[in-house]
Design an enzyme around this catalytic site. Sequence first.
Site, PDB file in Angstrom:
ATOM      1  N   GLU A 292       0.828  -1.314   0.114  1.00 58.18           N
ATOM      2  CA  GLU A 292       0.061  -0.081   0.043  1.00 58.18           C
ATOM      3  C   GLU A 292       0.950   1.351  -0.007  1.00 58.18           C
ATOM      4  O   GLU A 292       2.007   1.411   0.713  1.00 58.18           O
ATOM      5  CB  GLU A 292      -0.963  -0.058   1.219  1.00 58.18           C
ATOM      6  CG  GLU A 292      -2.105   1.128   1.211  1.00 58.18           C
ATOM      7  CD  GLU A 292      -2.867   1.199   2.294  1.00 58.18           C
ATOM      8  OE1 GLU A 292      -3.983   1.552   2.209  1.00 58.18           O
ATOM      9  OE2 GLU A 292      -2.298   0.789   3.614  1.00 58.18           O
TER      10      GLU A 292
ATOM     11  N   GLU B 151      -5.627  -1.923  12.922  1.00 55.78           N
ATOM     12  CA  GLU B 151      -5.281  -3.009  11.917  1.00 55.78           C
ATOM     13  C   GLU B 151      -6.547  -4.006  11.861  1.00 55.78           C
ATOM     14  O   GLU B 151      -6.839  -4.333  10.635  1.00 55.78           O
ATOM     15  CB  GLU B 151      -4.010  -3.496  12.270  1.00 55.78           C
ATOM     16  CG  GLU B 151      -2.853  -2.425  11.809  1.00 55.78           C
ATOM     17  CD  GLU B 151      -2.697  -1.424  10.704  1.00 55.78           C
ATOM     18  OE1 GLU B 151      -2.979  -1.770   9.861  1.00 55.78           O
ATOM     19  OE2 GLU B 151      -2.803  -0.411  11.118  1.00 55.78           O
TER      20      GLU B 151
ATOM     21  N   GLU C  95      -9.299   4.443   6.229  1.00 53.85           N
ATOM     22  CA  GLU C  95      -8.400   4.892   7.296  1.00 53.85           C
ATOM     23  C   GLU C  95      -9.534   5.587   8.294  1.00 53.85           C
ATOM     24  O   GLU C  95      -8.942   5.776   9.461  1.00 53.85           O
ATOM     25  CB  GLU C  95      -7.254   5.637   6.822  1.00 53.85           C
ATOM     26  CG  GLU C  95      -6.409   5.036   5.821  1.00 53.85           C
ATOM     27  CD  GLU C  95      -5.860   4.073   6.565  1.00 53.85           C
ATOM     28  OE1 GLU C  95      -5.755   3.845   7.716  1.00 53.85           O
ATOM     29  OE2 GLU C  95      -5.074   3.326   5.880  1.00 53.85           O
TER      30      GLU C  95
END
Length: 964
Positions: free
Chosen positions: A155, A322, A344
């Site tokens: 990413e 996470e 996010e």
Amino acid sequence: MLKFVVSIILCALAARDSFGDQDFRLPSNTAPISYDLQFYPIFNGANSTFTGVAKITFKAFTSDKIIVLNQKDLTVNTVLVTDITTQKNQTISQTINKPDYEQYEIYLNSAYIKGRNYLLTITYGGQIRNDLTGLYMSSYKEGNQTKWLAVTQFEGPYARRAFPCYDEPSFKSYFNITVVKPKNMIALSNMPIRKTEPGPTNTTEVVYFEQTSLMATYLAAIFVGEFLPSKNGSDLTVYTHKDYIDQTQYITEIAPKHLHALEQYTGIPYMLPKMDLLAIPDFYFGAMENWGMNTYRESYLLLNDDAKTKNKMRATLVVQHEFTHQWFGDLVTCSWWDYTWLNEGFAAYFQYFATKMVNPNWRLDELFVIDQHQKALAYDQTPRHPITTSVSTTDDISDVFDTITYNKAASVLRMLKYLVNENIFRASLQSYLNINKEMSVSPEDLFVAFDSTLADNSTEFGNDLTVYEFMTNWTTQSGYPVLNIVKNQTSFSIVQPVSPFFVNAADGVNKSGAWHVGLTFTTELSKNFNYFSPSAWTNKLSSTTVIPAPRNLTGWYIFNIQSTGFYRVNYDADNWDSLTRQLNNNPADIHVLNRAQLIDDSFALAKAGQLNYSVALSLSNYLKNETDAIPWYSAMNSLSYLLERMPRSQDGYGNFKTHISTLAGIIYKRFRGLVSQGNTEFHVLSFWDTFATWACSLDDVDCTADMLNYFNKWQTGEKIPADIKDAAFCVGVKNSNDSSVFDKMFDVFTTTKTISEKFSAQAALACSTNKTQLNQYLYHIFDGPNGPIKLSDFDSVVTAVSKTPIGLDVLYEFLSTNLNKILNEVLDGENIVTFIYSTLAEKVTSDGQIEKIKYLKDNTTIPASVKKSFDKSYKQVNQNLVWFNAFSPEISQWSFVNKDAPTTVSPAPTTPPTSPASTAHPAPSTPPATTIKPKRSSATSNTHSSLIILLLTVFTVLFIKYTT
């Protein structure tokens, strides 16, 4: 199943088509169905290489002769295109590598057939990278031996650096991954091992992994190295190397609870058969959510019994961040990086609120306001991109992982939660996840889920708005408003200026914006800080809103209850005076979050010239009677900014520093008292750590004496509390003229097996007042991958060194002397020199310092890209001078008038500090069934002082890459 796969691809392509035909985007003529990937790493230290085979099954959506993939820095050896229906190979006329666009074009002699599936087979090779992206090398010491490992970081646009692929998040596919590994190493990937066979040599094995669920390329992952597993009777395993395996117990025990928290909240069981957590020695981001194989910085995962409490709290939050991504990002993925906040923002939100489900006493709902909400307000008070942004280049993808995408998005989601209530919020998210499983989405999909849930519950959002209209208003325009509120005899007049709130007036030129704001307020008469339904709404089409005020109200009033709305509030002089009197007389009558809000808003308004600094400083003087840590965090942020700017004032700086040092000493002694009384709650120990570091950095006499005492005990081999090692180590190094103390601390930094202690020592080395020692410390950046300072930690080292005037001088000399050497010899050298320069530009105050960095900026020999960055950073110098000329006289005058004012100190509380206002009006409890990944931060992403960034390491930041 194939029909379902095709529907997924069509959805992805529809999302793709909405973006237009930018050259760096892939065309929509083909799309992948599945990947069969083989990675064969060939270990040779820092010069390791790998070979690979990528077999991509794709579907043709048009009849065309071109196939376009992403790839970067790979050497393609062979390319084969096979019609799966006929098993005939297509003739390839040519292939073209386009490095500027990170694309690889394959041209056929005859067109592929629309609707048919094809197999694309590519053999290739490349260097295992050393820049912490793609498939890269990392290393660690085991005794005197260097151990190497290979791991992936894909990413944002980095999967293309490890295999040719459709490297856009909307192109979700199945992955079948195979790894050829040395027999003495293990191989890990997203899924469990399916089988292992002998390898191509006597020393290798081939490991085949199970097929993944549908997922984006950036979530694929592999690891090859000599790590050991740590399990706790679950499908969750923590991996690290032999020397650190005893520091996995904490995470191994708590992690399953946090994974279960998201299962409870979403109503969706975790989707994969296993979850691995890997502690990686070299890692740019805070952590990465690869589905089923999360990777972390060692400091965010490895904790022994002697670890600092704040490190345990931080690690817990990062793991929860996470884990949240396994649902928000992995299961349901943003269709393009414009919408990164869909990944996010939710992770930053739930890292607090899901962790609170597991640890209800950590006060995370309140700490969220400090670390996420107020940080986002500070960052967004200079011009930034909106939450839903526009990504136009591959560089933009990295830039979007910032405070807006993480903190502001999370704060706006929290605002939405309070507007619709927790039950609707949760039900809407469950609907969103269930409807869009394994799909790629845009914000509209989220907003529709909310509007549908409201409709199903026969509930109106408010103000004749839909959630789609409200959230689009907040996510597609940058900035936020300040509401100016004046009480008349029978009403409140609320004025929303036509431009966003900016601390620099020049930033507001030609900027306009208007927001839907649900107004909540309480008064001295009611003191109801728990009613969150809006009493009224601002009218987006009118700058002024008038609402009734309570009869007989002569005292204070507060808008934006518990800081649930993402905006600032300014009042007339009478109300600021009333609020200041109330805080001095009995602060507990105002909710703790609104006390923090008053401090944060008043100093931000003063910085923008919309309120006198004397008002903000006088209000903050009530802190001498503040027993709760939350408002103190707001005060540290605000006051430390002023302290950085005021050294230019020869007359005012001394009085002002003494004032702040006195305040810091007050809160330090309060928490010292709590700890001495045996209070060992997580948040109390963490606050003790933070306030000890703050007070000692300001040379508070009591703090310094205490920490020297602890340091001397440590010197003689006596064990001291881990939670004051940051402060004790720093004070010990700072107050020693003996070089052996610095050398011993450096030895601790390089040899300790306790990750927590290692970072206490790392920060303490920057506390030295010896220029030679500081310079030697910085020079370790040239030691390479096996040196004591990891590339991913150098920003932290620079920030720590910059805290003192001596450190700033050393940083300038180091940069000016070694600029070309850093650029030519150090990995990521350009980012390092630009970060050092931006740090200097933010902090220098004297004419001599300013002249030096201006001279460096204007040096004609520096590369153009570096010059451009220096010029941009130097603008901060001019802005700081404008601020100083405008506001320092008032601050100096206030400090002089108040320098001899007596300080009344309340005794240390005997119980954990809480807000009596909260006790009087308890917040609604979370329903039993109801239930953060910081990327690398940008060098210029924080408007708070770097000192306080360090103090607030209770939480991550984001990272941010900037960064979240």
